[in-house]
Motif scaffolding. Structure first.
Motif, PDB file in Angstrom:
ATOM      1  N   TYR A  11      15.810  80.973 -23.574  1.00  0.00           N
ATOM      2  CA  TYR A  11      17.048  81.009 -24.354  1.00  0.00           C
ATOM      3  C   TYR A  11      16.738  81.166 -25.843  1.00  0.00           C
ATOM      4  CZ  TYR A  11      21.986  80.035 -25.327  1.00  0.00           C
ATOM      5  OH  TYR A  11      23.306  80.121 -25.719  1.00  0.00           O
ATOM      6  N   THR A  15      17.880  84.356 -27.999  1.00  0.00           N
ATOM      7  CA  THR A  15      18.677  84.113 -29.197  1.00  0.00           C
ATOM      8  C   THR A  15      18.106  84.864 -30.396  1.00  0.00           C
ATOM      9  OG1 THR A  15      19.346  81.936 -28.367  1.00  0.00           O
ATOM     10  CG2 THR A  15      19.567  82.304 -30.732  1.00  0.00           C
ATOM     11  N   THR A  64      21.294  74.008 -27.828  1.00  0.00           N
ATOM     12  CA  THR A  64      21.962  74.805 -26.795  1.00  0.00           C
ATOM     13  C   THR A  64      23.451  74.518 -26.767  1.00  0.00           C
ATOM     14  OG1 THR A  64      19.945  74.864 -25.472  1.00  0.00           O
ATOM     15  CG2 THR A  64      22.004  75.343 -24.329  1.00  0.00           C
ATOM     16  N   MET A  87      25.804  85.236 -23.842  1.00  0.00           N
ATOM     17  CA  MET A  87      25.184  84.038 -24.409  1.00  0.00           C
ATOM     18  C   MET A  87      25.897  82.760 -23.957  1.00  0.00           C
ATOM     19  SD  MET A  87      22.494  84.933 -25.947  1.00  0.00           S
ATOM     20  CE  MET A  87      22.031  83.558 -26.990  1.00  0.00           C
ATOM     21  N   LEU A  90      24.532  82.237 -20.343  1.00  0.00           N
ATOM     22  CA  LEU A  90      23.135  81.767 -20.419  1.00  0.00           C
ATOM     23  C   LEU A  90      23.051  80.361 -21.001  1.00  0.00           C
ATOM     24  CD1 LEU A  90      21.314  85.004 -21.633  1.00  0.00           C
ATOM     25  CD2 LEU A  90      21.313  84.013 -19.335  1.00  0.00           C
ATOM     26  N   GLY A  91      23.909  80.064 -21.977  1.00  0.00           N
ATOM     27  CA  GLY A  91      23.935  78.727 -22.560  1.00  0.00           C
ATOM     28  C   GLY A  91      24.366  77.670 -21.557  1.00  0.00           C
ATOM     29  N   THR A  94      21.446  77.168 -19.158  1.00  0.00           N
ATOM     30  CA  THR A  94      20.375  76.441 -19.836  1.00  0.00           C
ATOM     31  C   THR A  94      20.733  74.970 -19.995  1.00  0.00           C
ATOM     32  OG1 THR A  94      19.747  78.447 -21.024  1.00  0.00           O
ATOM     33  CG2 THR A  94      18.955  76.363 -21.924  1.00  0.00           C
TER      34      THR A  94
END
Length: 107
Positions: A11, A15, A64, A87, A90-91, A94
């Protein structure tokens, strides 16, 4: 290597790459700076976890969560999947991995 370490590393790298792409496409200095800071913090936290430091997991989860909120608001505002939707997803993944690791460490 634990899954939370891999998640924070990946991540963080994504980023940073996203900030570079934002800078190239839109000449957005703020994207480059903020993404670099957040990405480097995630990578630093992953290396701290790799060394056995539990505070690394806390730092990674906080960064995160902040990114998740920022991208969720951006997604709600722009309704564009790239980059905010990606994002955000994915966040969430994560953060879920990190919360799972928190629970495992408490046992």
């Amino acid at each position: 290597m634990a899954l939370d370490i891999i998640a924070a590393l990946v991540y963080g790298i994504i980023t940073i790459i996203g900030g570079i792409i934002g800078y190239i496409n839109a000449s957005s200095n703020i994207s480059l700076v903020s993404a670099s800071i957040c990405g480097l913090l995630l990578i630093f936290a992953a290396f701290a976890r790799l060394q056995g430091q539990t505070w690394g997991l806390t730092l990674a989860a906080i960064v995160t969560a902040v990114l998740l909120v920022v991208f969720a608001f951006r997604l709600a505002k722009t309704r564009k999947f790239m980059p905010a939707g990606l994002m955000t997803i994915l966040g969430m993944l994560t953060l879920a991995v990190m919360i799972h690791q928190f629970m495992a460490l408490r046992r």
